[in-house]
Design a protein around this motif. Structure first.
Motif, PDB file in Angstrom:
ATOM      1  N   LEU A  67       0.835  -1.197   0.000  1.00  0.00           N
ATOM      2  CA  LEU A  67       0.000   0.000   0.000  1.00  0.00           C
ATOM      3  C   LEU A  67       0.869   1.246   0.000  1.00  0.00           C
ATOM      4  O   LEU A  67       1.857   1.321   0.745  1.00  0.00           O
ATOM      5  CB  LEU A  67      -0.902   0.019   1.233  1.00  0.00           C
ATOM      6  N   PRO A  68       0.498   2.232  -0.812  1.00  0.00           N
ATOM      7  CA  PRO A  68       1.279   3.471  -0.825  1.00  0.00           C
ATOM      8  C   PRO A  68       1.103   4.248   0.478  1.00  0.00           C
ATOM      9  O   PRO A  68       0.120   4.069   1.209  1.00  0.00           O
ATOM     10  CB  PRO A  68       0.704   4.244  -2.015  1.00  0.00           C
ATOM     11  N   ALA A  69       2.065   5.123   0.752  1.00  0.00           N
ATOM     12  CA  ALA A  69       1.995   5.978   1.939  1.00  0.00           C
ATOM     13  C   ALA A  69       0.697   6.779   1.921  1.00  0.00           C
ATOM     14  O   ALA A  69       0.233   7.212   0.867  1.00  0.00           O
ATOM     15  CB  ALA A  69       3.197   6.916   1.969  1.00  0.00           C
ATOM     16  N   GLY A  70       0.114   6.923   3.115  1.00  0.00           N
ATOM     17  CA  GLY A  70      -1.086   7.730   3.253  1.00  0.00           C
ATOM     18  C   GLY A  70      -2.389   6.983   3.075  1.00  0.00           C
ATOM     19  O   GLY A  70      -3.455   7.536   3.311  1.00  0.00           O
ATOM     20  N   LEU A  71      -2.330   5.730   2.649  1.00  0.00           N
ATOM     21  CA  LEU A  71      -3.566   4.989   2.422  1.00  0.00           C
ATOM     22  C   LEU A  71      -4.065   4.330   3.712  1.00  0.00           C
ATOM     23  O   LEU A  71      -5.217   4.514   4.108  1.00  0.00           O
ATOM     24  CB  LEU A  71      -3.362   3.939   1.328  1.00  0.00           C
ATOM     25  N   GLU A  75       3.032   5.996   6.458  1.00  0.00           N
ATOM     26  CA  GLU A  75       4.097   5.343   5.699  1.00  0.00           C
ATOM     27  C   GLU A  75       3.493   4.365   4.688  1.00  0.00           C
ATOM     28  O   GLU A  75       2.332   3.979   4.792  1.00  0.00           O
ATOM     29  CB  GLU A  75       5.003   4.534   6.644  1.00  0.00           C
ATOM     30  N   ALA A  76       4.308   3.934   3.735  1.00  0.00           N
ATOM     31  CA  ALA A  76       3.913   2.807   2.885  1.00  0.00           C
ATOM     32  C   ALA A  76       3.738   1.600   3.800  1.00  0.00           C
ATOM     33  O   ALA A  76       4.260   1.576   4.920  1.00  0.00           O
ATOM     34  CB  ALA A  76       4.993   2.529   1.846  1.00  0.00           C
ATOM     35  N   SER A  77       2.986   0.607   3.358  1.00  0.00           N
ATOM     36  CA  SER A  77       2.810  -0.573   4.202  1.00  0.00           C
ATOM     37  C   SER A  77       2.714  -1.829   3.358  1.00  0.00           C
ATOM     38  O   SER A  77       2.387  -1.793   2.173  1.00  0.00           O
ATOM     39  CB  SER A  77       1.588  -0.432   5.108  1.00  0.00           C
ATOM     40  N   ILE A  78       3.040  -2.935   4.018  1.00  0.00           N
ATOM     41  CA  ILE A  78       2.965  -4.256   3.410  1.00  0.00           C
ATOM     42  C   ILE A  78       2.062  -5.089   4.309  1.00  0.00           C
ATOM     43  O   ILE A  78       2.219  -5.089   5.519  1.00  0.00           O
ATOM     44  CB  ILE A  78       4.357  -4.913   3.317  1.00  0.00           C
ATOM     45  N   GLY A  79       1.132  -5.790   3.699  1.00  0.00           N
ATOM     46  CA  GLY A  79       0.228  -6.621   4.481  1.00  0.00           C
ATOM     47  C   GLY A  79      -0.229  -7.833   3.694  1.00  0.00           C
ATOM     48  O   GLY A  79       0.164  -8.031   2.547  1.00  0.00           O
ATOM     49  N   ARG A  80      -1.071  -8.635   4.336  1.00  0.00           N
ATOM     50  CA  ARG A  80      -1.602  -9.857   3.737  1.00  0.00           C
ATOM     51  C   ARG A  80      -0.462 -10.715   3.186  1.00  0.00           C
ATOM     52  O   ARG A  80      -0.551 -11.311   2.119  1.00  0.00           O
ATOM     53  CB  ARG A  80      -2.609  -9.556   2.632  1.00  0.00           C
ATOM     54  N   VAL A 108      11.838   4.620   1.401  1.00  0.00           N
ATOM     55  CA  VAL A 108      10.561   4.992   2.013  1.00  0.00           C
ATOM     56  C   VAL A 108      10.401   4.228   3.326  1.00  0.00           C
ATOM     57  O   VAL A 108      10.862   3.091   3.450  1.00  0.00           O
ATOM     58  CB  VAL A 108       9.345   4.705   1.089  1.00  0.00           C
ATOM     59  N   ASP A 109       9.770   4.871   4.288  1.00  0.00           N
ATOM     60  CA  ASP A 109       9.415   4.181   5.520  1.00  0.00           C
ATOM     61  C   ASP A 109       8.322   3.170   5.193  1.00  0.00           C
ATOM     62  O   ASP A 109       7.416   3.464   4.399  1.00  0.00           O
ATOM     63  CB  ASP A 109       8.863   5.159   6.561  1.00  0.00           C
TER      64      ASP A 109
END
Length: 163
Positions: A67-71, A75-80, A108-109
């Motif tokens: 996921l991009p930052a701000g969503l 920060e950007a994120s990684i999931g699932r 990126v964080d």
């Protein structure tokens, strides 16, 4: 095991790919982990979907949602993050997370909401635990952050973002 990595936006996913990634997420997160939760949360529409498929057959073996930052977080994120039971124990999880980090972009964080038993796995990739362990959907989780422009991770080779 030869794995081909693909990074796709939601609208670019083929119907079979979408079915297979939702099937894998359901098989592991709902059935295997015996956890009833709402997987489809509308974030899939804005996500980049990282699929690791066996080269010989096209079978989906690993998946992560970037996921991009701000969503979801600033920060950007990684999931699932998920590896098929058929492919575990072969280092594919490390390859998956390296590719997911690369897919988030350079310097990126990245924030993750990790299952607590995987904390040491994510530490190898430059993530740092933040706060206390907490329960989410009956499973112990640990919030973790990978600060921007970290030194290379300690889990062998560096991955390039999938093309």
């Amino acid at each position: 095991m030869n794995v081909e990595w693909q990074l796709e936006r939601f609208d670019a996913l083929q119907l079979r790919q979408l079915y297979e990634l939702l099937q894998l997420r359901s098989a592991v997160f709902a059935v295997e982990q015996n956890c009833v939760y709402q997987d489809l949360d509308d974030l899939d529409f804005e996500a980049f979907h990282l699929l690791g498929c066996k080269q010989e057959t096209g079978q989906l073996l690993a998946y992560a949602r970037c996921l991009p930052a701000g969503l979801k977080y600033p920060e950007a994120s990684i999931g699932r993050v998920v590896v098929s039971g058929l492919a575990r124990g072969r280092g594919l999880g490390h390859e998956l997370i390296r590719c997911a980090i690369a897919a988030c972009g350079p310097c990126v964080d990245i924030r993750i909401n990790a299952q607590a038993y995987l904390e040491s796995f994510y530490l190898q990739h430059g993530f740092i635990a933040q706060g206390d362990v907490y329960l989410e959907d009956g499973i112990r989780h640990q919030m973790m952050l990978r600060p921007a422009c970290r030194e290379p991770d300690k889990s062998k080779s560096q991955a390039q973002p999938p093309g």
